[in-house]
Design an enzyme around this catalytic site. Sequence first.
Site, PDB file in Angstrom:
ATOM      1  N   THR A 272       0.829  -1.210   0.000  1.00  0.00           N
ATOM      2  CA  THR A 272       0.000   0.000   0.000  1.00  0.00           C
ATOM      3  C   THR A 272       0.864   1.261   0.000  1.00  0.00           C
ATOM      4  O   THR A 272       0.737   2.122  -0.876  1.00  0.00           O
ATOM      5  CB  THR A 272      -0.913  -0.001   1.254  1.00  0.00           C
ATOM      6  OG1 THR A 272      -1.635  -1.227   1.262  1.00  0.00           O
ATOM      7  CG2 THR A 272      -1.881   1.156   1.258  1.00  0.00           C
TER       8      THR A 272
ATOM      9  N   LYS B 108       4.661   3.842  18.897  1.00  0.00           N
ATOM     10  CA  LYS B 108       4.660   5.249  18.483  1.00  0.00           C
ATOM     11  C   LYS B 108       4.947   6.194  19.650  1.00  0.00           C
ATOM     12  O   LYS B 108       5.643   7.194  19.479  1.00  0.00           O
ATOM     13  CB  LYS B 108       3.317   5.588  17.833  1.00  0.00           C
ATOM     14  CG  LYS B 108       3.116   4.880  16.477  1.00  0.00           C
ATOM     15  CD  LYS B 108       1.682   4.969  16.017  1.00  0.00           C
ATOM     16  CE  LYS B 108       1.488   4.362  14.627  1.00  0.00           C
ATOM     17  NZ  LYS B 108       0.067   4.242  14.248  1.00  0.00           N
TER      18      LYS B 108
END
Length: 379
Positions: free
Chosen positions: A10, A188
């Site tokens: 993607t 993250k």
Amino acid sequence: MNIAILGFGTVGYGVYDMASHTENLTVKYVLDLKKHEDITAKSVTDIKEILEDSSVDTVVELIGGENPAYSFIKSALLAGKNVITANKLVISKHYEELTALSKQQNVALRYTAAVGGGIPWLVNLERTLRISRVHRVRGIFNGTTNYILDAMHKDGETFEAALKEAQRLGFAEADPSSDIDGLDTQRKIAISANVAFGVLVNPDEINVSGIRSVSAEAVKDCEEHGYVCKLMAKARNKNGAISVWVEPTFVKKTSSYAAVAQNYNRISYDADHVGRGSFSGFGAGRYPTAYTVVGDCIDVANGVKKAYNSNMRPVHIDNSIVAHRYYVKTTAENDWLKENTESVWRHGVLLKPVSVGKMHEMAAEIQKTDPNIFIAGVY
Ligand code: HSE
């Protein structure tokens, strides 16, 4: 600048497409498991060809997962190439080694897209740090869980149906358990804390609770008391003591985080001088993520030659020094919960402020008898 893209999924395709139309960038190679005939770059299946080509300045890793991405990144740095990646797992886990390697080789290591997808969060954090000290980072870092919780609140969707839709729309991880169990967010916030505070945290020390056991009843309790449920990560630097945690959080309906819809992310810092800075946007998706990766390519082409932080202080996370109220929904009988209950809600209880460390420790304990215990920080 000549680049080689590793991975043609993607995001890899998105970067190929965007970079091919960007001035001063040439996509010289695309590495994938299979050959591609219909692209202008040379299609290869062996990394060696890329590493041995001295005209390749920059390797863009978009394979995801730990291996072979980690070994490819390492080999590229050792071969003297700049590295750009969106890989939060590899960067959070091998932060010290890869940062040191980029410094030793005097090449760039940029991973802006690893945190916040299409949001230029790390670059803005870096700019702020040139002038101000950041003492707090918080936010919604995961699009999939935000999509699920938003659909449960707004459309009365079931958890399963909302997850299926998030997968269909293409922003869930290949294995969505890393989204719903909070691991994607853990990576993250680990990277964000390292950059924000100039430290090196061990991601395994972060208390993490995901949304796997969120139920329509918990969402109802949340709404009845004026809140919206979000999966949030927080990191705090209090005079050098670092706290970092990930948990479902009941935020006031009027809070800016409550308004974050669908798969959007919102990440903020609190800093000296400038106060709070917030960044919102698409945290995932082909072109938003490709936009950030190509932005890194342009920065490197313009001369950026470093990782996000080169001098870091290894720290242990201390979550015993941060406390707030918690909502707990469980079928288990527990004395500690009873002792700390402030009020009883329709389907769960609201606890008095307890430390984050203690709450997560107790939740892990109670989970042995009730695997579906659900906890949420309440502010
Ligand atoms: N699975 C991630 C998300 C993709 O849903 O936010 C971006 O890291």
